[in-house]
Design a protein around this motif. Structure first.
Motif, PDB file in Angstrom:
ATOM      1  N   GLY A 159       0.909  -1.208  -0.112  1.00 36.86           N
ATOM      2  CA  GLY A 159       0.205   0.102   0.188  1.00 36.86           C
ATOM      3  C   GLY A 159       0.579   1.017   0.285  1.00 36.86           C
ATOM      4  N   ASN A 160       1.855   1.585   0.484  1.00 36.97           N
ATOM      5  CA  ASN A 160       2.959   2.787   0.316  1.00 36.97           C
ATOM      6  C   ASN A 160       3.470   2.670  -1.186  1.00 36.97           C
ATOM      7  N   LYS A 161       3.339   1.855  -2.101  1.00 34.90           N
ATOM      8  CA  LYS A 161       3.849   2.368  -3.783  1.00 34.90           C
ATOM      9  C   LYS A 161       3.026   3.073  -4.226  1.00 34.90           C
ATOM     10  N   SER A 162       3.484   3.844  -4.890  1.00 35.98           N
ATOM     11  CA  SER A 162       2.257   4.920  -6.276  1.00 35.98           C
ATOM     12  C   SER A 162       1.440   3.462  -6.585  1.00 35.98           C
ATOM     13  N   GLN A 163       0.093   3.648  -7.149  1.00 38.60           N
ATOM     14  CA  GLN A 163      -0.387   2.873  -7.865  1.00 38.60           C
ATOM     15  C   GLN A 163       0.460   2.256  -8.676  1.00 38.60           C
ATOM     16  N   ASN A 164       1.562   2.839  -9.948  1.00 36.51           N
ATOM     17  CA  ASN A 164       1.726   2.827 -10.854  1.00 36.51           C
ATOM     18  C   ASN A 164       2.481   2.499 -11.089  1.00 36.51           C
ATOM     19  N   ALA A 165       3.831   2.333  -9.470  1.00 31.64           N
ATOM     20  CA  ALA A 165       4.697   1.615  -9.056  1.00 31.64           C
ATOM     21  C   ALA A 165       4.247  -0.060  -8.989  1.00 31.64           C
ATOM     22  N   ARG A 166       2.600  -0.333  -8.222  1.00 33.06           N
ATOM     23  CA  ARG A 166       2.383  -1.317  -8.003  1.00 33.06           C
ATOM     24  C   ARG A 166       2.002  -1.873  -9.547  1.00 33.06           C
ATOM     25  N   GLN A 167       1.194  -1.411 -10.554  1.00 34.36           N
ATOM     26  CA  GLN A 167       0.590  -1.942 -11.773  1.00 34.36           C
ATOM     27  C   GLN A 167       1.794  -2.431 -12.647  1.00 34.36           C
ATOM     28  N   ASN A 168       3.286  -1.540 -12.217  1.00 32.83           N
ATOM     29  CA  ASN A 168       4.857  -2.286 -13.493  1.00 32.83           C
ATOM     30  C   ASN A 168       4.867  -3.556 -12.601  1.00 32.83           C
ATOM     31  N   ALA A 169       4.851  -3.408 -10.736  1.00 30.56           N
ATOM     32  CA  ALA A 169       5.505  -4.650 -10.673  1.00 30.56           C
ATOM     33  C   ALA A 169       4.298  -5.535 -10.642  1.00 30.56           C
ATOM     34  N   LEU A 170       3.089  -5.742 -10.880  1.00 31.45           N
ATOM     35  CA  LEU A 170       2.369  -6.373 -11.288  1.00 31.45           C
ATOM     36  C   LEU A 170       2.199  -6.679 -12.389  1.00 31.45           C
ATOM     37  N   ASN A 171       2.713  -5.930 -13.438  1.00 30.97           N
ATOM     38  CA  ASN A 171       3.296  -6.148 -15.211  1.00 30.97           C
ATOM     39  C   ASN A 171       3.923  -6.892 -15.155  1.00 30.97           C
ATOM     40  N   ASN A 172       4.777  -6.734 -14.528  1.00 34.37           N
ATOM     41  CA  ASN A 172       6.539  -7.504 -14.528  1.00 34.37           C
ATOM     42  C   ASN A 172       6.359  -8.871 -13.852  1.00 34.37           C
ATOM     43  N   PHE A 173       5.363  -9.029 -13.503  1.00 32.90           N
ATOM     44  CA  PHE A 173       5.439 -10.530 -12.447  1.00 32.90           C
ATOM     45  C   PHE A 173       4.520 -11.396 -13.640  1.00 32.90           C
ATOM     46  N   LYS A 174       3.349 -10.994 -13.798  1.00 36.34           N
ATOM     47  CA  LYS A 174       3.082 -11.372 -15.095  1.00 36.34           C
ATOM     48  C   LYS A 174       3.330 -12.000 -15.871  1.00 36.34           C
ATOM     49  N   SER A 175       4.656 -10.515 -17.375  1.00 39.06           N
ATOM     50  CA  SER A 175       4.965 -11.368 -18.355  1.00 39.06           C
ATOM     51  C   SER A 175       6.193 -12.248 -17.522  1.00 39.06           C
ATOM     52  N   GLY A 176       7.038 -12.305 -16.394  1.00 40.61           N
ATOM     53  CA  GLY A 176       7.935 -13.523 -16.146  1.00 40.61           C
ATOM     54  C   GLY A 176       9.317 -12.630 -16.369  1.00 40.61           C
ATOM     55  N   LYS A 177       8.473 -11.079 -16.396  1.00 36.36           N
ATOM     56  CA  LYS A 177      10.245 -10.391 -16.052  1.00 36.36           C
ATOM     57  C   LYS A 177      10.921 -10.732 -14.966  1.00 36.36           C
ATOM     58  N   THR A 178       9.622  -9.999 -13.769  1.00 40.53           N
ATOM     59  CA  THR A 178      10.420 -10.161 -12.399  1.00 40.53           C
ATOM     60  C   THR A 178      10.041 -11.714 -11.469  1.00 40.53           C
ATOM     61  N   ARG A 179      10.550 -12.626 -11.500  1.00 35.72           N
ATOM     62  CA  ARG A 179      10.644 -13.853 -10.853  1.00 35.72           C
ATOM     63  C   ARG A 179       9.857 -14.219  -9.646  1.00 35.72           C
TER      64      ARG A 179
END
Ligand code: AMP
Length: 420
Positions: free
Chosen positions: A275-295
């Protein structure tokens, strides 16, 4: 049973085929016919059961089949507690409604309202919203709910947990009395039951897998480990035993950051979401995870609610929650819609009590895996304070043995005991 048996129209059937859905899940089988008949529904279902499609498919169909006034008014509103859930629900509507001309929009707080406002002004048929931002737009006169036909309250128990019930009640007061209402909650505490009774009209009750049960397809295990060895154990597992994506749950935001930093340093791509991360940071992290960029994605419970990643196979509980139901929600991120999944829970002395309560709730013992370098048989059950640290036992007030002892002060810099 097949989707065709539920009398779903062709454009939606085609979209479901594209999603790879072969047959309706139990909640879909039970809820879709009643929703198509325009009845109110009270659904007890946790995430991972296919609940979103259970309401999205018939809503899309009803709005397509009914001759609706061609105006800019919102026809269906889905109210959900978190941004992540809201985004995912809209994605589902987009997926199942890809062959239909209905306009959908998601709105949530924490970001500037400009682009959401512009989209609203163009007209929206189906709106997915979190309570705060919705009330904001209503107060500004940008949204009117007066022509609303269908209202969905999603994750009602979570609304209560997150302190949104007041906002939800304010929104309900603004809805037209003649409408179809669909109410979903994973659990039905008394306050939620009362809310349901107050807004539903003779609802059809639909219940699937109560929250206390975990899917049979999820292989669960517990690793006994001292608190200070948890990071070592996590790195060990990620390096030697799991080569795929892993969702790690942390009790605290600070903990999530620390875990992500440490494993990232050891060469495994990892990000934290909370919750302390900005909406954009959260969405980016989620997208990176979904795409497999972040394991590895390390998440707190609130940030993780609604994270819907097809084929997520591994969930690790870095600590266990004090709320046993949380365990069921967490491991429900994997093994979705019948797929296989694995959940591993790290248990130190502070987690022992929660482990016992969790096992009581799910009605089974979770097997302990001892075959790892950090295993310990010497855990001592301890209580946790709000900072995730062992709670200090309360200091007992010293009782004076007799009056003469009161007020005695230890002389400074002098030994308390005289040398003989
Ligand atoms: P939900 O409970 O709405 O969070 O959905 C859980 C997951 O199940 C999502 O990943 C959906 O895409 C998936 N899903 C929903 N319905 C079906 C279905 N009939 N067949 C296969 N997967 C489904």
């Amino acid at each position: 049973m097949l989707f065709t048996d539920l009398k779903i129209i062709k454009p939606i059937l085609d979209a479901l085929q594209k999603e790879g859905y072969e047959k309706p899940t139990p909640i879909q089988q039970k809820a879709i016919p009643s929703i198509l008949e325009r009845k109110d529904v009270l659904g007890t279902a946790q995430t991972g059961t296919g609940k979103t499609a259970a309401f999205a498919i018939p809503i899309l169909q009803n709005l397509t089949e009914r001759p609706l006034p061609k105006n800019n008014y919102i026809k269906a509103l889905i109210l959900t507690p978190t941004r992540e859930l809201a985004i995912q629900i809209e994605e589902s509507f987009n997926a199942y409604g890809r062959n239909l001309p209905l306009k959908k929009l998601v709105i949530f707080g924490g970001v500037k309202q400009g682009s959401q406002e512009a989209a609203l002004r163009k007209g929206v048929d189906i709106l997915v919203a979190t309570p705060g931002r919705l009330l904001d737009f209503i107060a500004q006169g940008i949204i009117s709910l007066k022509n609303l036909e269908i209202f969905v309250l999603d994750e009602a128990d979570r609304m209560l947990d997150m302190g949104f019930v007041h906002d939800v009640k304010r929104i309900i007061k603004l809805l037209p009395p003649r409408r179809q209402t669909l109410f979903f909650s994973a659990t039905m505490p008394t306050e939620i039951q009362k809310l349901a009774d107050s807004i539903l009209n003779n609802p059809v009750k639909v219940e699937v897998t109560p929250v206390s049960s975990t899917a049979e397809t999820i292989q669960q295990s517990v690793y006994f480990v001292q608190k200070e060895d948890k990071l070592g154990l996590l790195t060990h597992i990620l390096k030697n035993h799991i080569s795929e994506s892993v969702l790690v749950f942390s009790r605290t935001k600070h903990g999530a950051d620390k875990i992500a930093r440490t494993i990232h340093k050891s060469g495994i791509s990892a990000e934290a979401i909370h919750g302390n991360k900005s909406q954009n940071a959260r969405q980016n992290a989620l997208n990176n995870f979904k795409s497999g960029k972040t394991r590895v994605l390390v998440a707190t419970d609130i940030a993780a609610r609604g994270i819907d990643i097809d084929e997520l196979k591994f969930v690790i509980n870095y600590e266990l929650s004090d709320v046993s139901e949380t365990y069921v929600h967490r491991i429900g991120r994997t093994g979705r819609a019948g797929a296989e999944g694995t959940s591993i829970s790290f248990v130190d002395g502070l987690d022992l009590l929660n482990l016992r309560n969790t096992e009581k709730l799910i009605g089974k013992k979770i097997p302990v895996v001892k075959d790892h370098p950090f295993h310990t048989d010497n855990l001592v059950a301890q209580k946790r304070d709000s900072n995730n640290k062992p709670a200090q036992p309360r200091a007992e007030k010293p009782k004076p043995a007799n009056k003469a002892d009161t007020g005695f002060k230890k002389p400074k810099n002098k030994s308390f005991f005289r040398k003989k």
